[in-house]
Design a protein around this motif. Sequence first.
Motif, PDB file in Angstrom:
ATOM      1  N   ALA A 163       0.823  -1.213   0.000  1.00 31.30           N
ATOM      2  CA  ALA A 163       0.000   0.000   0.000  1.00 31.30           C
ATOM      3  C   ALA A 163       0.856   1.262   0.000  1.00 31.30           C
ATOM      4  CB  ALA A 163      -0.923  -0.003   1.220  1.00 31.30           C
ATOM      5  N   SER A 164       2.105   1.152   0.440  1.00 32.54           N
ATOM      6  CA  SER A 164       2.981   2.324   0.443  1.00 32.54           C
ATOM      7  C   SER A 164       3.362   2.764  -0.961  1.00 32.54           C
ATOM      8  CB  SER A 164       4.259   2.028   1.247  1.00 32.54           C
ATOM      9  OG  SER A 164       3.995   1.995   2.626  1.00 32.54           O
ATOM     10  N   PHE A 165       3.155   1.882  -1.949  1.00 32.07           N
ATOM     11  CA  PHE A 165       3.523   2.204  -3.330  1.00 32.07           C
ATOM     12  C   PHE A 165       2.310   2.242  -4.258  1.00 32.07           C
ATOM     13  CE2 PHE A 165       7.079  -0.524  -1.602  1.00 32.07           C
ATOM     14  CZ  PHE A 165       7.855   0.550  -1.194  1.00 32.07           C
ATOM     15  N   ALA A 166       1.104   2.200  -3.696  1.00 29.69           N
ATOM     16  CA  ALA A 166      -0.111   2.192  -4.519  1.00 29.69           C
ATOM     17  C   ALA A 166      -0.263   3.532  -5.237  1.00 29.69           C
ATOM     18  CB  ALA A 166      -1.326   1.919  -3.641  1.00 29.69           C
ATOM     19  N   ALA A 167      -0.659   3.464  -6.493  1.00 31.14           N
ATOM     20  CA  ALA A 167      -0.866   4.680  -7.287  1.00 31.14           C
ATOM     21  C   ALA A 167      -1.618   4.288  -8.558  1.00 31.14           C
ATOM     22  CB  ALA A 167       0.457   5.348  -7.633  1.00 31.14           C
ATOM     23  N   GLU A 168      -2.020   5.288  -9.310  1.00 32.75           N
ATOM     24  CA  GLU A 168      -2.679   5.027 -10.584  1.00 32.75           C
ATOM     25  C   GLU A 168      -1.715   4.354 -11.541  1.00 32.75           C
ATOM     26  OE1 GLU A 168      -4.809   8.171 -12.445  1.00 32.75           O
ATOM     27  OE2 GLU A 168      -5.458   9.045 -10.541  1.00 32.75           O
ATOM     28  N   ALA A 169      -2.271   3.535 -12.423  1.00 32.11           N
ATOM     29  CA  ALA A 169      -1.445   2.859 -13.414  1.00 32.11           C
ATOM     30  C   ALA A 169      -0.852   3.876 -14.382  1.00 32.11           C
ATOM     31  CB  ALA A 169      -2.285   1.840 -14.182  1.00 32.11           C
ATOM     32  N   LEU A 170       0.312   3.544 -14.907  1.00 26.74           N
ATOM     33  CA  LEU A 170       0.939   4.401 -15.905  1.00 26.74           C
ATOM     34  C   LEU A 170       0.117   4.367 -17.193  1.00 26.74           C
ATOM     35  CD1 LEU A 170       4.715   3.522 -15.501  1.00 26.74           C
ATOM     36  CD2 LEU A 170       3.680   5.767 -15.111  1.00 26.74           C
ATOM     37  N   GLY A 171      -0.216   5.539 -17.681  1.00 21.46           N
ATOM     38  CA  GLY A 171      -0.929   5.614 -18.942  1.00 21.46           C
ATOM     39  C   GLY A 171      -0.101   6.342 -19.978  1.00 21.46           C
ATOM     40  N   THR A 172      -0.730   6.679 -21.073  1.00 19.99           N
ATOM     41  CA  THR A 172      -0.018   7.406 -22.130  1.00 19.99           C
ATOM     42  C   THR A 172      -0.384   8.887 -22.131  1.00 19.99           C
ATOM     43  OG1 THR A 172      -1.784   6.825 -23.681  1.00 19.99           O
ATOM     44  CG2 THR A 172       0.131   5.361 -23.578  1.00 19.99           C
ATOM     45  N   LYS A 173      -1.217   9.289 -21.177  1.00 18.58           N
ATOM     46  CA  LYS A 173      -1.644  10.682 -21.102  1.00 18.58           C
ATOM     47  C   LYS A 173      -0.471  11.568 -20.702  1.00 18.58           C
ATOM     48  CE  LYS A 173      -5.065  13.679 -18.893  1.00 18.58           C
ATOM     49  NZ  LYS A 173      -6.168  13.742 -17.897  1.00 18.58           N
TER      50      LYS A 173
END
Length: 990
Positions: A193-203
């Motif tokens: 959970a310390s590294f949770a974030a949105e997935a990498l996108g192309t935006k």
Amino acid sequence: MRQTTRRGAAIVAAALAVTISPVAASADPTPAAVPSPLPPGAGGTSPYIVTLADKPLATYAGGVAGIAATKPAEGRKVDVGTADARRYRGHLKDKQTRVARSVGAEPLRGYSVAANSFVAELTRAQAAKLMITDGVVSVVPDRLLKPTNDRNSVDFLGLSGRKGVWSTVGGPAKAGEGIVVGVIDTGIWPESASFAAEALGTKRPTKSDPYRPYRHGDVTVMNKADGDVFIGACQTGEQFAATACNEKVVGARYFGEGWMNLVPAEKRKDYVSPRDAQGHGSHTASTAAGNTAVPVTEQGVDFGKVSGVAPGASIAVYKALWQGADDDSTGGVTSDIVAAIDQAVADGVNVINYSVGGSSESSADDPTALAFLNAAAAGVFVSSSAGNSGPDPESLDNTAPWQMTVAASTVAPYPASVELGNGARFNGASTTVTAKFGPKPLITALAAKAATATDADAENCLAGSLDPAKAAGKAVVCLRGVVARPEKSAEVARAGGVAMVLANPSDQDLGADLHSVPTVHINAPDTQAVLDYAATAGAQVTLLPTGASMPYPQVAAFSSRGPSYRNPDLLKPDIAAPGVAILAAVAPPGAQGKNFDFYSGTSMAAPHIAGLAALYLGEHPKWSPARIKSAMMTTTYDTKTATGKRNKDVYAQGAGHVDPARMLKPGLVYDAAEKDWLGYLEGLGHQTGSGVKPIKGSDLNYPSIGVAELFGTRTVTRTVTAVTPGVYRAKVDLPGMKVKVSPSTLHFKKAGETKKFTVTLSLGTATADAPVTGSLTWTGAGTAVRSPILVTPQSVHAPTDVRGKGAAGSVSFEVTPALKKFPIKAYGMVAGPKVPSTISPEDIWGSQFAITPPAGTKAMELAVRPDNPEAQLGVIVVRRVNGVELLEYVSDVLSADERIVIGAPKPGVYLAIVLNFENLPGTTETPFTIQANLVSAKGGVGSLVATPQNPKVTPGVPLTVTAKWAKVPGGRHTGYVEYPNGAGTVVTVN
């Protein structure tokens, strides 16, 4: 005495190589007063790292025809994709190949961004020959290195809360935003959970979200606060997909070729990918830049929420440390670590956390240190752990001035206590005793010993050492040591025990670990009382969640201490930060299934500083690493002793404990750059090929002042740069010393203005040959800028050794005293037996001899003489203390009669290593003799007298001393003329 000439430095690598030889790996040899031959190491080659003088891409400023400079402008990252970068990288590769082939070797791997180095399999003789090759800086073995292992540290540091530091930078999400922290460690557990974030996108990023990372083909791209770009990769591998990276973890790579070549497949217990099998890397990464306010519940206990120091920063992972089947196979090799540094700088990280260290202090020209020099020159802040070998002096690692060397301090403890059935109560620490537990039957671990276990294994509660028939239902007293603390409670639980008292056999820190059974950790001297009671019939114990709270922050007992062995004028460590019982993310496979755990070590302290550097760069993206270091060091406060008093031990705390609230307003800073560091290396005797003039460590523009040997009067110079303009006035606190600061007032009209000042030091009432500590503080513009000072005034200047001939004779020499009382006494003459031996160039480990000077030895002279004076021999002397080898002496190469003198030798086993570089024509080996003359307070032949014996002296005024001998037989004999405090001059006759 340490003695290293230019040609002598040629075989430093061979000296260090002994640390991986069978001789070095064994127990200390039997003490001997004469050179005792030791068995040779195994034949063959070993991997070495060869570093060349030409600049790598990060610091190449031009000079090669047709190739423009690749060194980045201030505040920019090195661009490895330009045509000039590609051409220059090819130029370096060609040169690396030519150098390797000059001794019949081939490069296995090469590096060119932060380091101009290559790895090759070499014999010791090949390594030594390379070191005397023009353009070679160093040749060292590719050694195995190890991770250096308020209750909430971010709360204790004053980062969180309505008035905390985060609030002044826009909140947790802005703390370090636009900054990338590179973590060189054991990898990462991306599901935490310390590294949770949105997935990498192309935006692509927008004005409202300028630092959003995004995928561009196979790479991750992220605009940074400094206006540059991070370009990383999510390297796939075992149980690690490209989707493991996200907007928090923007890069993950692994480097293990060197380790896998060293460790056979059956002994590897790790993922061949960036995934963390051990937990150390996840812990350091989440401490530096993990998410904010992550809830933690482990083993049914709610520990509240944890946060990284710079939760707004991004993380790039560079796995270079690996989990093996045992301690000998666990760690990372130098070549993999250099490769990780090289890639981190190429990717464009802003900060590197390096919680790794060796068992002894690395040289400033070690490949890792040189790679970090180039990283710092390219604008990357490097935070390094000081080591966990305290409280012994000279136990540091990572002491180069371009690295921040971090000591470990305590935070608010988890108090608990042990109440015995006889009414005695002892205070300790625990996170697993949340309510009264007991009374329960209490036994020693030795009383629960399994039939197949040794007493030592049982006392330390090693796996399989306890008998369930004896331990079931009982609380067990286990000693600390040998294995990780949680493994002991796991063994108690396996054997049916219901609780554990973890007892320090000597004075050490208390770890609030997450244990398998309720556990209270106590310290010596309480340990013995608990053991004695537990050995009585019917012993009972109750564990309580309350106890006396200990003063904090204290420097942890395990935290390595100065002074620096290799850089004596540089005050190390630099700073202290939380490193005891730090709760952060881990990897479940290495933590008995836990997602979070308490770890202690300078490994935990370094990422606090790395996170604070990221936070700083978020506010001042263009600041140099040296400026940030200065801002942190000059705004510290003193730690505490066990009794709650101020701790002024600079060898333990460095400049003091980091203070995040004050560090952002430092007033003045001491800046430095590549030219300063190269001059520092030249001042240590390392040839950099840069043409930079040597700088004494005392004169390096550093936030602390150190003079390891002050004789008479010494003036050091510093330059400060104004962050906040105003009038600053100097105040010095250095008891027993005469100090003058000139000018004592500095007036800055604008930010960025620089001014020089000098500090002149001389002995007052302080005791000679004893360190004197204090501080210089500039006060003005609403702040105080404090620099620690450490000075060791000397008692005498005298020659190290003098020579003479004949059965009777004398030699006179000049001595300059620094004391009013100056008694002089002579000892000797003595001669040890000559030990014959032979050596050929094929003996790649050399001929090794052990010499152990008895306690009270005044001086040692070691002589190596080939039968044929044309022979090409070299000699290395290392001192082994507790299994660690420290380089004491490196001889000239090609010496016909090598003579090594060591006055007042320190305790330990001295290993003399004789190398043969080339046989004479018509021979297959070279005969030689080795002789050790040990001068003691008693014994000897003939006589040696020194005059005058009690002269009337004026400090600073030279006098003539005469050493006179008589009735000395033929052959080499040694004596010693001793001055106050054990200093002296070795006298060699014949």
